[in-house]
Every structure is written in C-alpha cells, then in structure tokens.
Design a protein around this motif. Structure first.
Motif, PDB file in Angstrom:
ATOM      1  N   UNK A  19       0.792  -1.222   0.000  1.00 13.16           N
ATOM      2  CA  UNK A  19       0.000   0.000   0.000  1.00 13.16           C
ATOM      3  C   UNK A  19       0.832   1.283   0.000  1.00 13.16           C
ATOM      4  N   UNK A  20       2.123   1.194   0.190  1.00 10.97           N
ATOM      5  CA  UNK A  20       2.977   2.379   0.261  1.00 10.97           C
ATOM      6  C   UNK A  20       3.550   2.710  -1.122  1.00 10.97           C
ATOM      7  N   UNK A  21       3.385   3.944  -1.539  1.00  9.89           N
ATOM      8  CA  UNK A  21       3.903   4.391  -2.839  1.00  9.89           C
ATOM      9  C   UNK A  21       5.419   4.217  -2.889  1.00  9.89           C
ATOM     10  N   UNK A  22       6.110   4.537  -1.794  1.00 10.24           N
ATOM     11  CA  UNK A  22       7.570   4.389  -1.764  1.00 10.24           C
ATOM     12  C   UNK A  22       7.991   2.948  -2.026  1.00 10.24           C
ATOM     13  N   UNK A  79      18.845  -1.559   0.911  1.00 13.74           N
ATOM     14  CA  UNK A  79      18.431  -1.217   2.264  1.00 13.74           C
ATOM     15  C   UNK A  79      18.784   0.219   2.594  1.00 13.74           C
ATOM     16  N   UNK A  80      18.510   0.577   3.844  1.00 13.06           N
ATOM     17  CA  UNK A  80      18.821   1.912   4.326  1.00 13.06           C
ATOM     18  C   UNK A  80      20.336   2.024   4.473  1.00 13.06           C
ATOM     19  N   UNK A  81      20.929   2.933   3.723  1.00 12.18           N
ATOM     20  CA  UNK A  81      22.391   3.041   3.647  1.00 12.18           C
ATOM     21  C   UNK A  81      23.040   3.181   5.026  1.00 12.18           C
ATOM     22  N   UNK A  82      22.505   4.034   5.874  1.00  9.20           N
ATOM     23  CA  UNK A  82      23.129   4.290   7.176  1.00  9.20           C
ATOM     24  C   UNK A  82      22.945   3.133   8.167  1.00  9.20           C
ATOM     25  N   UNK A  83      22.119   2.149   7.837  1.00  5.12           N
ATOM     26  CA  UNK A  83      21.889   1.009   8.729  1.00  5.12           C
ATOM     27  C   UNK A  83      22.725  -0.208   8.355  1.00  5.12           C
ATOM     28  N   UNK A  84      23.278  -0.231   7.147  1.00  3.78           N
ATOM     29  CA  UNK A  84      24.029  -1.401   6.686  1.00  3.78           C
ATOM     30  C   UNK A  84      25.204  -1.718   7.611  1.00  3.78           C
ATOM     31  N   UNK A  85      25.447  -3.014   7.810  1.00  2.77           N
ATOM     32  CA  UNK A  85      26.700  -3.465   8.408  1.00  2.77           C
ATOM     33  C   UNK A  85      27.697  -3.593   7.260  1.00  2.77           C
ATOM     34  N   UNK A 126      20.807   5.317  -5.326  1.00  8.48           N
ATOM     35  CA  UNK A 126      20.383   5.834  -4.033  1.00  8.48           C
ATOM     36  C   UNK A 126      19.180   6.738  -4.237  1.00  8.48           C
ATOM     37  N   UNK A 127      18.192   6.601  -3.362  1.00 10.60           N
ATOM     38  CA  UNK A 127      16.986   7.423  -3.472  1.00 10.60           C
ATOM     39  C   UNK A 127      16.318   7.520  -2.109  1.00 10.60           C
ATOM     40  N   UNK A 128      15.433   8.513  -1.961  1.00 10.04           N
ATOM     41  CA  UNK A 128      14.681   8.679  -0.728  1.00 10.04           C
ATOM     42  C   UNK A 128      13.684   7.535  -0.586  1.00 10.04           C
ATOM     43  N   UNK A 129      13.443   7.139   0.661  1.00  9.10           N
ATOM     44  CA  UNK A 129      12.527   6.031   0.917  1.00  9.10           C
ATOM     45  C   UNK A 129      11.837   6.267   2.257  1.00  9.10           C
ATOM     46  N   UNK A 130      10.518   6.303   2.228  1.00 10.92           N
ATOM     47  CA  UNK A 130       9.727   6.592   3.424  1.00 10.92           C
ATOM     48  C   UNK A 130      10.320   7.806   4.123  1.00 10.92           C
ATOM     49  N   UNK A 131      10.583   7.740   5.403  1.00  9.57           N
ATOM     50  CA  UNK A 131      11.132   8.913   6.096  1.00  9.57           C
ATOM     51  C   UNK A 131      12.656   8.901   6.132  1.00  9.57           C
ATOM     52  N   UNK A 132      13.263   7.913   5.495  1.00 14.17           N
ATOM     53  CA  UNK A 132      14.718   7.768   5.545  1.00 14.17           C
ATOM     54  C   UNK A 132      15.356   8.274   4.257  1.00 14.17           C
TER      55      UNK A 132
END
Length: 161
Positions: A21-24, A125-131, A143-149
């Motif tokens: 249901x999320x456009x992102x 995934x979220x770039x800043x969360x990757x190990x 790289x692109x914007x995703x939800x609030x991240x």
C-alpha cells in the motif's frame, strides 16, 4: 538481534510492512526489479529474507528460492517461490533487501551470499543502517529517498570466480 518469535508475532498480520500500500515501496520494488533486469534473466535466483515475496515473485528467473525465518510469512509466498532454509547450491542471482542490519543475523546472511552466489549479488536497504560487507566487484549503485529515511541504497556486485 531479533529472534524467530519476534518475526512470527510481527507476521500475524498480512503485509505488516505495508509494502502493498505504500507508494515508496512500489517505487523501491520497480527500481530493484528494473536493476535486476539489466543483467538479463537468471536460471536460479535466491532471495534471503524474502518475507511474503513482494519483490521475490517478480524476479526474472526460471527457479526462485526464498529464505524466510517466519513460517507465517513463508505460508503466504506465491507459488513460484520455493522456500528453502539455507542456500541449495549455486545461484546466478542472490539478493537480500533490508536484512544486512545489526538487528538481524547479518553474519549468517553474508556467509550464505558468499557460499552461494556465482554471478550477481543485489543488496538493498537503508544506507546508514548497513553493516559492512563486500561481495565482489561493485558494478552499480543507486540511491533514493525512501519513506522517512534518506539514502535507500541498491548495490549490485559481480562475483569473482
């Protein structure tokens, strides 16, 4: 690190991430599938952490395997995805999205990718969360914007033989 029981509780509700249901998420799915398609079709593909198969079911491959810790999520997999509990041989595409984070067993995921990938690895995934990880020669980065991240990242590697 999340245990299996956490995932079972989480997946009591169908589509708990609201991917459908999320456009992102529709955009993220199209970016990932378009990126995969740039590398042709595949004989065997593996998605580690496939969830309910939101992206997995559309992978351009003759055989699609999915690893999913949650039995509830796996019970909702589309019929073209064969659930496995660990890699079954070599795959010319191995992908994982939203799993190489400290909350998950990222060491196991990284080991599975190294042991089973024979051609292409896609990680998103979220770039800043990757190990930290590396799976061969980096051939594409998006790289692109995703939800609030900020910084949803898609990385594609060619695996060295």
């Amino acid at each position: 690190m999340f245990e299996k029981s956490w995932f079972e509780e989480f997946y009591k509700t169908e589509d708990p991430w609201s991917y459908k249901t999320m456009v992102d998420d529709a955009y993220r799915k199209s970016v990932i599938l378009d990126t995969i398609s740039e590398f042709g079709t595949f004989d065997r593909a593996l998605d580690i952490g496939c969830g309910e198969g939101f992206i997995t079911e559309h992978i351009p491959a003759k055989t699609i395997h999915g690893i999913e810790i949650s039995d509830l999520a796996a019970s909702r997999l589309p019929s073209n995805i064969h659930r496995v509990h660990s890699p079954d041989g070599q795959y010319d595409l191995v992908m994982t999205t939203g799993t190489l984070y400290k909350e998950y067993d990222n060491k196991q995921i990284i080991d599975w990718i190294h042991q089973s990938a024979s051609r292409i690895v896609l990680v998103a995934g979220i770039k800043s969360w990757f190990v930290p990880f590396s799976f061969g020669k980096l051939v594409k980065t998006l790289e692109f914007d995703y939800r609030s991240h900020l910084g949803q990242q898609v990385l594609v590697y060619e695996v060295s033989s």
